[in-house]
Design an enzyme around this catalytic site. Structure first.
Site, PDB file in Angstrom:
ATOM      1  N   MET A  11       0.948  -1.272  -0.394  1.00  0.00           N
ATOM      2  CA  MET A  11      -0.087   0.263  -0.330  1.00  0.00           C
ATOM      3  C   MET A  11       1.057   1.076   0.071  1.00  0.00           C
ATOM      4  O   MET A  11       0.591   2.639  -1.017  1.00  0.00           O
ATOM      5  CB  MET A  11      -0.761  -0.187   1.399  1.00  0.00           C
ATOM      6  CG  MET A  11      -1.678   1.044   1.636  1.00  0.00           C
ATOM      7  SD  MET A  11      -3.545   1.095   2.477  1.00  0.00           S
ATOM      8  CE  MET A  11      -4.625   2.146   2.399  1.00  0.00           C
ATOM      9  N   ASN A  95      -4.138   2.219  10.790  1.00  0.00           N
ATOM     10  CA  ASN A  95      -5.364   1.646  11.352  1.00  0.00           C
ATOM     11  C   ASN A  95      -5.105   2.048  12.313  1.00  0.00           C
ATOM     12  O   ASN A  95      -5.748   1.000  13.532  1.00  0.00           O
ATOM     13  CB  ASN A  95      -5.962   0.182  10.884  1.00  0.00           C
ATOM     14  CG  ASN A  95      -6.749   0.394   9.220  1.00  0.00           C
ATOM     15  OD1 ASN A  95      -6.576   1.365   8.791  1.00  0.00           O
ATOM     16  ND2 ASN A  95      -6.643  -0.835   8.602  1.00  0.00           N
ATOM     17  N   LYS A 173     -12.967   5.722  10.064  1.00  0.00           N
ATOM     18  CA  LYS A 173     -12.812   4.669   8.643  1.00  0.00           C
ATOM     19  C   LYS A 173     -12.773   3.187  10.083  1.00  0.00           C
ATOM     20  O   LYS A 173     -13.031   2.165   9.090  1.00  0.00           O
ATOM     21  CB  LYS A 173     -11.159   4.857   9.623  1.00  0.00           C
ATOM     22  CG  LYS A 173      -9.875   3.066   8.001  1.00  0.00           C
ATOM     23  CD  LYS A 173     -10.768   3.646   6.722  1.00  0.00           C
ATOM     24  CE  LYS A 173      -9.130   2.900   6.143  1.00  0.00           C
ATOM     25  NZ  LYS A 173      -9.201   1.274   7.270  1.00  0.00           N
ATOM     26  N   GLU A 180     -18.161  -2.482   6.567  1.00  0.00           N
ATOM     27  CA  GLU A 180     -17.311  -3.773   5.489  1.00  0.00           C
ATOM     28  C   GLU A 180     -17.319  -4.981   5.804  1.00  0.00           C
ATOM     29  O   GLU A 180     -17.944  -5.931   4.971  1.00  0.00           O
ATOM     30  CB  GLU A 180     -15.865  -3.237   5.525  1.00  0.00           C
ATOM     31  CG  GLU A 180     -14.322  -3.580   4.477  1.00  0.00           C
ATOM     32  CD  GLU A 180     -13.659  -3.842   4.271  1.00  0.00           C
ATOM     33  OE1 GLU A 180     -12.641  -4.192   4.678  1.00  0.00           O
ATOM     34  OE2 GLU A 180     -13.578  -2.776   3.986  1.00  0.00           O
TER      35      GLU A 180
END
Length: 301
Positions: A11, A95, A173, A180
């Site tokens: 990423m 995260n 998030k 999700e």
């Protein structure tokens, strides 16, 4: 604009390349020498230490941290602070728990630096599609970083936004990932029902492809599912083991603290945990109870 980037995994590497293509210079560090060499070869600047990274800046430093949540983030910040000047910006794009981000903002700003938390979604597809960016923090550093956000996002006007004060980016998030979980679980259960209906001999890849157009359940997640089923319709060679990054758990904890009912997200998390249990005790206990009260048969090893 210069941006320091710590963590050049898949990423991080894709983010660096998208920034380079957008006209920014990335100064990158990673413990993986190959990742650093690849960054340099692509036209950015790879360095071998955090101190060297800070020395490569010609002006105000903005350093984006992409390392695992928890202690690695705190350790990285502690090392960087020794080489920062007042007003320099630290960005946590991983995260992290939003409560950690609130704490870090307070600690960092007390020393004269700036801190911005950025919830980053897009995974390995970010280079091509752009990243969804949800950020929290003070107005001034956020405005300074706007050219970076515009380049990383799908466009200059979509896919990014200032959520609010410190911690809000990672909070949004966190809930995003909880949602999700629920969406993934629903798709997985639906296709499991199709697979079990043997009399129709359903083509799962075809169903996913049909749903991609016009259906109310069409989504990027469905696009990825359709592609996966096209290449491996029976999901052969895979173990029924699903990991979690932790954000689904945090979402469930938060829902409980706020007295918000979130059964879908909660159950999807439980199902992931269940997937890791081999010959789990729960099912064996249920089996022996049925045998005890009703004389139902018990399967034994």
């Amino acid at each position: 604009m210069q941006l320091g980037l710590i963590g050049l995994g898949k990423m991080g590497g894709n983010m660096a390349e998208r920034l380079r293509l957008g006209g920014h210079q990335v100064i990158g560090f990673d413990f993986n020498k190959e990742a650093v060499d690849k960054l340099t070869t692509s036209g950015n600047v790879g360095v071998t230490s955090l101190e060297e990274l800070t020395q490569k800046f010609t002006g105000r430093k903005a350093i984006w941290i992409m390392v695992p949540s928890g202690k690695p983030v705190d350790d990285t910040i502690a090392q960087l602070e020794q080489h920062l000047a007042p007003g320099d910006i630290l960005i946590d794009g991983g995260n992290s728990n939003y409560k950690d981000s609130q704490r870090r903002h307070k600690e960092v700003t007390a020393k004269g630096f700036q801190f911005v938390d950025v919830g980053t979604s897009g995974g390995v597809w970010g280079l091509k599609e752009g990243y969804s960016l949800m950020f929290g923090g003070d107005k001034e550093p956020v405005e300074y970083l706007t050219p970076i956000f515009e380049t990383l996002a799908p466009s200059k006007t979509t896919g990014w936004g200032h959520m609010g004060p410190a911690g809000s980016g990672h909070f949004v998030k966190m809930v995003h990932n909880g949602i999700e979980y629920g969406m993934m679980q629903a798709f997985a259960e639906g296709f499991a029902i199709f697979e079990a209906k043997k009399e129709f001999n359903l083509d799962l890849a075809q169903i996913a492809e049909v749903w991609r157009y016009g259906s109310v359940v069409r989504s990027w997640l469905l696009d990825l599912t359709a592609d996966a089923l096209k290449h491996n319709p029976k999901l052969e060679g895979l173990e029924a083991y699903v990991a979690d990054s932790g954000e689904g758990r945090w979402t469930v904890f938060e829902a409980i603290d706020l007295n918000v009912s979130a059964p879908i997200i909660t159950e999807s998390l439980i199902r992931r945990i269940r997937s890791r249990e081999e010959n789990n005790f729960t099912d064996r206990a249920l089996s022996i109870m049925r045998n005890a009260f009703g004389g139902h048969a018990v399967k034994k090893d």
